[in-house]
Design a protein around this motif. Sequence first.
Motif: not given
Length: 429
Positions: A225-235, A391-396, A402-414
């Motif tokens: 619980g010390q890091s998240k998908f939304t933190d800078r390294p993952w984004v 699951t994170a896999w389904d969410l990812a 959407k992200f790779v097709l330019g429909r969202s940002t990396a931050e929004e995907a995370a």
Amino acid sequence: MFRTRRNVVAALGLLTIGLTACAPSAPESGAPSGAAQEITLDVWGWRQEDVAAYEKIFKIYEDAHPGVKVKYVPYKSTEYDTILRTGLADANGPDVAQLRSYGLLQPLVAAGSLVPLDGEVKELAAFPETVLDGARGVSDKRVYGVPFAIQTLHVIYNKSIFDKNGIAPPANWQEMTAAFDKLAAADVIPLAATVTDTWMLPIQQEIFGATTYGGHDYLKRMLAGQSKFTDRPWVDSLTTWKGTSKYWGPQFAGTSYTDAQALFTSGKAAMFPGGVWELAAFAKADPNLQLGIFNVPAAPGAAVTETLVPGFVDGSFGASAKSPDKAAALDLVRWMASAEFGQAFSKELRQISAVPDVAPADPLLAQALTAYKANPGPYVTYAYFSGGTPTAWDLASESLSKFVLGRSTAEEAAKHIQQGVDQWFKPTQ
């Protein structure tokens, strides 16, 4: 004595191939000692293309166990989970089943459909804990299957195309992108990547982005619980991965998984980012293909300097709690933890066996396993955040599309991944 095996799944209209109508069983306790014994053990799985290989593998067991017949019964992968849940509900289902790993195993554990193997299969004591995690119940921490394969993720390349263009496997990120540019200038698609089959997107993201977020070190902080998908390294790892999209070909937005495979095996694309399970498929498509693999070097600004090789436990074999031949099923599962099974599995299916100390004879698999042992990386969304819904896999798979097709940002995907996981994930204490 013989038992009639009714095909309950077929009655529900779900069965995709025929089962043996009647499978003989061992006599019940008290049967005459001289009575003939014959048992058929049905092993259900999701790999329809592996029937011939499993026939060879199980022949080894049958030869050592007269009176036992082992039949591999495969179903369509996309329908298998539903079929298996139904089949394990009573004695008409499988005796042994190929099980999904990590979070996808948990519904069967919760339903009490499987026999816990702790104490039943002593050979499991030699398996690394990280491998057993793929077959472990999240709540009770018991092991319910014998892991059968470790899948590692790499860039697979066509040696002939590399040689023709004077390219060697890259030692650093700059060499890799220079090779991509050189191939593109020669009208060769550098990377055969898929977008429409979204299950491949988290795999591609791990291959190119693992060093950016930091692999297992970052995962440990996430689990605590010390890091998240939304933190800078993952984004940033998402941005690193998307940066390779200019090398995916002019029509990558509509490229399916099978399209990408065909681009690679036809020689139109020089590389395919994916798992080692692709090697057997590529060799079957074109036996003359000269294949190589390399591991993506650390990206600029990465959290680690070494190359990371993502990997995961593909699945396991477990015994049905409702099998009328439970003792025989457990004996077969016990054999699946042996070096004899592991060697046959690796040879016939061209896979990395999860059985400890089984060295692949295939040189590419041996290379992959050596690299993975030296610098392992996790498959985060699938292996470690799939224990709840969604699951994170389904969410990812959804958000990365959407992200790779330019429909969202990396931050929004995370953020999409993190918000879904937050509904059920509890950090370790």
